[in-house]
Design a protein around this motif. Structure first.
Motif, PDB file in Angstrom:
ATOM      1  N   ILE A 354       0.749  -1.284   0.003  1.00 45.69           N
ATOM      2  CA  ILE A 354      -0.080  -0.120  -0.077  1.00 45.69           C
ATOM      3  C   ILE A 354       0.874   1.263  -0.276  1.00 45.69           C
ATOM      4  CG2 ILE A 354      -1.787   1.463   1.147  1.00 45.69           C
ATOM      5  CD1 ILE A 354      -2.806  -1.135   2.214  1.00 45.69           C
ATOM      6  N   VAL A 355       1.861   1.377   0.808  1.00 46.58           N
ATOM      7  CA  VAL A 355       2.716   2.593   0.846  1.00 46.58           C
ATOM      8  C   VAL A 355       3.466   2.735  -0.385  1.00 46.58           C
ATOM      9  CG1 VAL A 355       4.935   3.456   2.001  1.00 46.58           C
ATOM     10  CG2 VAL A 355       3.073   2.103   3.327  1.00 46.58           C
ATOM     11  N   THR A 356       3.846   1.636  -0.925  1.00 48.11           N
ATOM     12  CA  THR A 356       4.764   1.763  -2.266  1.00 48.11           C
ATOM     13  C   THR A 356       3.508   2.053  -3.579  1.00 48.11           C
ATOM     14  OG1 THR A 356       6.054  -0.218  -1.709  1.00 48.11           O
ATOM     15  CG2 THR A 356       5.915   0.482  -4.112  1.00 48.11           C
ATOM     16  N   VAL A 357       2.540   1.623  -3.509  1.00 44.77           N
ATOM     17  CA  VAL A 357       1.697   2.023  -4.903  1.00 44.77           C
ATOM     18  C   VAL A 357       1.241   3.533  -4.343  1.00 44.77           C
ATOM     19  CG1 VAL A 357       0.835  -0.270  -5.494  1.00 44.77           C
ATOM     20  CG2 VAL A 357      -0.516   1.114  -3.669  1.00 44.77           C
ATOM     21  N   LEU A 358       1.072   3.839  -3.363  1.00 44.86           N
ATOM     22  CA  LEU A 358       0.628   5.258  -3.031  1.00 44.86           C
ATOM     23  C   LEU A 358       2.006   6.184  -3.688  1.00 44.86           C
ATOM     24  CD1 LEU A 358      -1.086   5.484   0.595  1.00 44.86           C
ATOM     25  CD2 LEU A 358      -1.918   6.409  -1.736  1.00 44.86           C
ATOM     26  N   ALA A 359       2.931   5.902  -2.946  1.00 42.11           N
ATOM     27  CA  ALA A 359       4.053   6.597  -3.596  1.00 42.11           C
ATOM     28  C   ALA A 359       4.276   6.647  -4.963  1.00 42.11           C
ATOM     29  CB  ALA A 359       5.477   6.186  -2.781  1.00 42.11           C
ATOM     30  N   ILE A 360       3.773   5.459  -5.608  1.00 39.29           N
ATOM     31  CA  ILE A 360       4.029   5.686  -7.217  1.00 39.29           C
ATOM     32  C   ILE A 360       2.907   6.325  -7.688  1.00 39.29           C
ATOM     33  CG2 ILE A 360       3.735   4.129  -8.963  1.00 39.29           C
ATOM     34  CD1 ILE A 360       5.008   2.006  -7.709  1.00 39.29           C
ATOM     35  N   VAL A 361       1.634   6.540  -7.248  1.00 35.64           N
ATOM     36  CA  VAL A 361       0.802   7.326  -7.754  1.00 35.64           C
ATOM     37  C   VAL A 361       1.192   8.814  -7.679  1.00 35.64           C
ATOM     38  CG1 VAL A 361      -1.580   7.959  -7.661  1.00 35.64           C
ATOM     39  CG2 VAL A 361      -1.067   5.565  -7.356  1.00 35.64           C
ATOM     40  N   LEU A 362       1.498   9.028  -6.060  1.00 33.73           N
ATOM     41  CA  LEU A 362       2.046  10.508  -5.855  1.00 33.73           C
ATOM     42  C   LEU A 362       2.973  11.044  -6.971  1.00 33.73           C
ATOM     43  CD1 LEU A 362       1.745  12.889  -4.326  1.00 33.73           C
ATOM     44  CD2 LEU A 362       3.569  11.825  -2.496  1.00 33.73           C
ATOM     45  N   GLY A 363       3.916   9.985  -7.269  1.00 34.55           N
ATOM     46  CA  GLY A 363       5.076  10.548  -8.242  1.00 34.55           C
ATOM     47  C   GLY A 363       4.482  10.830  -9.578  1.00 34.55           C
ATOM     48  N   ALA A 364       3.497   9.953 -10.120  1.00 31.07           N
ATOM     49  CA  ALA A 364       2.817   9.949 -11.308  1.00 31.07           C
ATOM     50  C   ALA A 364       1.912  11.301 -11.307  1.00 31.07           C
ATOM     51  CB  ALA A 364       1.901   8.690 -11.513  1.00 31.07           C
ATOM     52  N   ALA A 365       1.340  11.504 -10.368  1.00 31.45           N
ATOM     53  CA  ALA A 365       0.379  12.625 -10.299  1.00 31.45           C
ATOM     54  C   ALA A 365       1.346  14.089 -10.376  1.00 31.45           C
ATOM     55  CB  ALA A 365      -0.398  12.655  -8.846  1.00 31.45           C
ATOM     56  N   ILE A 366       2.350  14.025  -9.432  1.00 31.65           N
ATOM     57  CA  ILE A 366       3.090  15.249  -9.700  1.00 31.65           C
ATOM     58  C   ILE A 366       3.595  15.456 -10.941  1.00 31.65           C
ATOM     59  CG2 ILE A 366       5.387  16.324  -8.725  1.00 31.65           C
ATOM     60  CD1 ILE A 366       4.427  14.889  -5.833  1.00 31.65           C
ATOM     61  N   THR A 367       4.432  14.329 -11.662  1.00 23.56           N
ATOM     62  CA  THR A 367       4.790  14.459 -13.032  1.00 23.56           C
ATOM     63  C   THR A 367       3.968  14.994 -13.822  1.00 23.56           C
ATOM     64  OG1 THR A 367       6.453  12.490 -12.316  1.00 23.56           O
ATOM     65  CG2 THR A 367       6.214  13.053 -14.731  1.00 23.56           C
ATOM     66  N   LEU A 439      -3.539  22.677 -13.018  1.00 30.52           N
ATOM     67  CA  LEU A 439      -4.294  22.816 -11.709  1.00 30.52           C
ATOM     68  C   LEU A 439      -4.972  21.618 -11.151  1.00 30.52           C
ATOM     69  CD1 LEU A 439      -5.461  24.580  -9.222  1.00 30.52           C
ATOM     70  CD2 LEU A 439      -7.273  25.307 -10.750  1.00 30.52           C
ATOM     71  N   GLY A 440      -5.702  20.777 -12.116  1.00 34.21           N
ATOM     72  CA  GLY A 440      -6.450  19.688 -11.579  1.00 34.21           C
ATOM     73  C   GLY A 440      -5.482  18.622 -11.174  1.00 34.21           C
ATOM     74  N   LEU A 441      -4.372  18.245 -11.965  1.00 38.41           N
ATOM     75  CA  LEU A 441      -3.633  17.138 -11.440  1.00 38.41           C
ATOM     76  C   LEU A 441      -2.859  17.488 -10.469  1.00 38.41           C
ATOM     77  CD1 LEU A 441      -2.317  15.712 -15.058  1.00 38.41           C
ATOM     78  CD2 LEU A 441      -4.387  15.142 -13.663  1.00 38.41           C
ATOM     79  N   ALA A 442      -2.687  18.698  -9.951  1.00 37.49           N
ATOM     80  CA  ALA A 442      -1.888  19.135  -8.737  1.00 37.49           C
ATOM     81  C   ALA A 442      -2.922  19.105  -7.630  1.00 37.49           C
ATOM     82  CB  ALA A 442      -1.606  20.845  -8.868  1.00 37.49           C
ATOM     83  N   VAL A 443      -4.123  19.063  -7.900  1.00 36.78           N
ATOM     84  CA  VAL A 443      -5.042  18.744  -6.820  1.00 36.78           C
ATOM     85  C   VAL A 443      -5.159  17.440  -6.621  1.00 36.78           C
ATOM     86  CG1 VAL A 443      -7.746  18.627  -6.386  1.00 36.78           C
ATOM     87  CG2 VAL A 443      -6.470  21.001  -7.107  1.00 36.78           C
ATOM     88  N   ALA A 444      -5.285  16.720  -7.601  1.00 38.21           N
ATOM     89  CA  ALA A 444      -5.127  14.985  -7.516  1.00 38.21           C
ATOM     90  C   ALA A 444      -3.734  14.786  -6.797  1.00 38.21           C
ATOM     91  CB  ALA A 444      -4.946  14.438  -9.037  1.00 38.21           C
ATOM     92  N   ALA A 445      -2.551  15.244  -6.965  1.00 37.45           N
ATOM     93  CA  ALA A 445      -1.488  15.207  -6.187  1.00 37.45           C
ATOM     94  C   ALA A 445      -1.604  15.234  -4.827  1.00 37.45           C
ATOM     95  CB  ALA A 445      -0.269  15.742  -6.931  1.00 37.45           C
ATOM     96  N   CYS A 446      -1.955  16.379  -4.562  1.00 41.22           N
ATOM     97  CA  CYS A 446      -2.387  16.793  -3.034  1.00 41.22           C
ATOM     98  C   CYS A 446      -3.508  15.742  -2.344  1.00 41.22           C
ATOM     99  CB  CYS A 446      -3.204  18.180  -3.191  1.00 41.22           C
ATOM    100  SG  CYS A 446      -1.963  19.505  -3.681  1.00 41.22           S
ATOM    101  N   ILE A 447      -4.455  15.090  -3.175  1.00 41.11           N
ATOM    102  CA  ILE A 447      -5.428  14.109  -2.687  1.00 41.11           C
ATOM    103  C   ILE A 447      -4.257  12.994  -2.148  1.00 41.11           C
ATOM    104  CG2 ILE A 447      -7.024  12.566  -3.016  1.00 41.11           C
ATOM    105  CD1 ILE A 447      -8.482  14.671  -4.986  1.00 41.11           C
ATOM    106  N   VAL A 448      -3.548  12.287  -3.126  1.00 40.76           N
ATOM    107  CA  VAL A 448      -2.749  11.530  -2.825  1.00 40.76           C
ATOM    108  C   VAL A 448      -1.576  11.749  -1.691  1.00 40.76           C
ATOM    109  CG1 VAL A 448      -1.157   9.709  -3.765  1.00 40.76           C
ATOM    110  CG2 VAL A 448      -2.944  10.538  -5.138  1.00 40.76           C
ATOM    111  N   ALA A 449      -0.908  12.828  -1.668  1.00 42.32           N
ATOM    112  CA  ALA A 449      -0.093  13.261  -0.596  1.00 42.32           C
ATOM    113  C   ALA A 449      -0.775  13.123   0.707  1.00 42.32           C
ATOM    114  CB  ALA A 449       0.548  14.429  -1.072  1.00 42.32           C
ATOM    115  N   ALA A 450      -1.876  13.911   0.929  1.00 43.11           N
ATOM    116  CA  ALA A 450      -2.545  13.664   1.910  1.00 43.11           C
ATOM    117  C   ALA A 450      -2.891  12.544   2.535  1.00 43.11           C
ATOM    118  CB  ALA A 450      -4.035  14.477   2.097  1.00 43.11           C
TER     119      ALA A 450
END
Length: 474
Positions: A354-367, A439-450
């Protein structure tokens, strides 16, 4: 003598002629049967192949195979209704008007659902002996509501919204009951992760097969996908009662309470609530549930935000419909791949997964937010689908590991309800944002980061313990 032989000759001739006619009739009948076999062979062969796949490795004897088939029917029916509603609410009008329609759809259907969803789990806890009936009722309700919607999509009346709300509630109620039923149907040697992955994969395959059929029916008219949904859900109603009677057994079960439920329990049950609360069985389940809620929130957000963004600003060189199709296929492939990987990994180190896939999604969203582009958007949806499937299977593994058997079934119902509410919240955020990709994908990254920041430390700490709060022995 001649006279005596004549009848015999006549009989013989007649017999030969009769035999000849019979032989001809037999050949014609055989040809007809051969043609009939050739025509229905693709259907019977396909049915036998599906039955062999769903009933493999003891799933047929335990009843899990029947649940896989029922869930496939559920997925096919849901996608038919989705095609009809999407065409009516989203595709049939200009973007600005469509946005208003979808906002109204959210307000009238999903806002009440956020109030009703927390009630679904506790209500179904009171029906431990009627799970088959509850699943059949959810199927039948959607069948009848599909007929109501078939009239509403033509007239455009406001009756569409309460009917859609009913479909949504019935669909989520089915999902909660299905999660509670799976532990009762485990074949020998099956982990809960593997069983859930099979059920989920069956639903995904059926959804993928039914989507083009629904699109074809939509071409005939807006009512036809809903007629198809009616027929599918009626079949599902009968299939629900084909599940083994043991799914209605509540022997040894009790009610699992989330931490928030404890505040509402008074009197002698106060101590019992503390004993049965999910937090008392180890922090891994609570943290995993929070991480999954973040991913489910991201899923709802991406569905609504990208639907409008790509309609207004399609992928380079593509139409809006093709752009949405590419993103949808990417998400579906990611989800299916995550389900397959989850079955292969079984229940190995679910906290780390779970921790790993969250980190991967966070990286993908930021990119994707920083270097916004068509390819990265498709990659993000695929990664999000993969992570959501794999994280959900890992949550299942943690519930199986950390939640005692007497409250495990109820825990599945409660967790599924919370995840559905998270999806609704993410969708609401997606609909109100301006159509700006970065802007939208930045919000997506914030959701995953939280989700990652609030759960990663607890999950990693739990991974070093045995689920009871004690350090793992070497």
């Amino acid at each position: 003598m001649a006279a005596a032989r004549s009848p015999q000759g006549a009989a013989g001739i007649g017999g030969v002629r009769g035999s000849s006619r019979g032989g001809g009739s037999g050949r014609v009948g055989g040809s007809v049967r051969a043609v009939g076999r050739a025509l229905h062979l693709p259907f019977t062969g396909t049915a036998r192949g599906i039955r062999k796949a769903t009933h493999a490795h003891g799933a047929g004897e335990s009843g899990l195979g029947k649940l896989i088939e029922l869930h496939a029917v559920n997925g096919a029916g849901d996608v038919m209704i989705t095609v009809a509603l999407a065409s009516t609410v989203f595709f049939s009008v200009p973007t600005d008007e469509a946005r208003g329609r979808v906002a109204l759809y959210l307000a009238i259907t999903m806002a009440p659902f956020t109030v009703l969803a927390p009630v679904i789990g506790p209500l179904l806890d009171r029906l431990p002996h009627g799970r088959r009936a509850a699943m059949a009722a959810a199927m039948l309700a959607r069948a009848l509501l599909a007929l109501v919607l078939s009239g509403a999509v033509i007239t455009g009346s406001l009756g569409l919204y309460p009917a859609a709300l009913g479909v949504l509630v019935a669909s989520k109620a089915y999902g909660v009951v299905r999660s509670a039923v799976v532990p009762r149907l485990l074949p020998p040697g099956f982990s809960l992760v593997k069983a859930n992955s099979r059920v989920t994969l069956g639903g995904l395959l059926a959804t993928g097969a039914a989507a083009p059929v629904g699109a074809g029916l939509q071409a005939l008219g807006p009512r036809w996908p809903l007629y198809g949904a009616f027929a599918i859900f009626v079949a599902g109603t009968f299939l629900s009662f084909r599940l083994p009677p043991k799914v209605d057994s509540a022997k040894g079960e009790d009610i699992a309470l989330l931490a928030s439920d404890e505040e509402h329990v008074r009197g002698p049950r106060r101590r019992e609530a503390r004993r049965l609360g999910l937090r008392t069985v180890g922090p891994a389940v609570t943290h995993a549930l929070g991480a999954n809620a973040a991913l489910r929130c991201l899923s709802g957000f991406l569905i609504f935000f990208l639907a409008f963004l790509l309609r207004e600003h399609p992928l380079t060189g593509q139409s809006a419909a093709v752009s949405l199709g590419i993103v949808g296929v990417a998400a579906g492939v990611g989800n299916a791949l995550g389900t397959a990987v989850g079955a292969w990994l079984r229940s190995r180190a679910p906290e780390i997964i779970i921790v790993t896939v969250l980190a991967i999604v966070l990286g993908a969203a930021i990119t994707a937010a920083v270097f916004f582009g068509a390819f990265l958007v498709a990659c993000l949806t695929a990664v999000a689908g993969f992570a959501q499937a794999l994280a959900k299977l890992s949550l299942d593994a943690l519930i199986q590991r950390d939640v005692p058997e007497p409250v495990r079934t109820s825990a599945f119902a409660r967790s599924e309800t919370l995840l559905q509410v998270s999806w609704v919240f993410g969708g609401a955020v997606g609909i109100v944002l301006p159509l700006n990709g970065t802007l939208g994908l930045a919000v997506a990254a914030c959701i995953v980061a939280a989700g990652w920041l609030t759960t990663a430390r607890g999950l990693l700490a739990s991974a070093r313990r045995d689920g009871t709060g004690r350090p793992k022995l070497a």
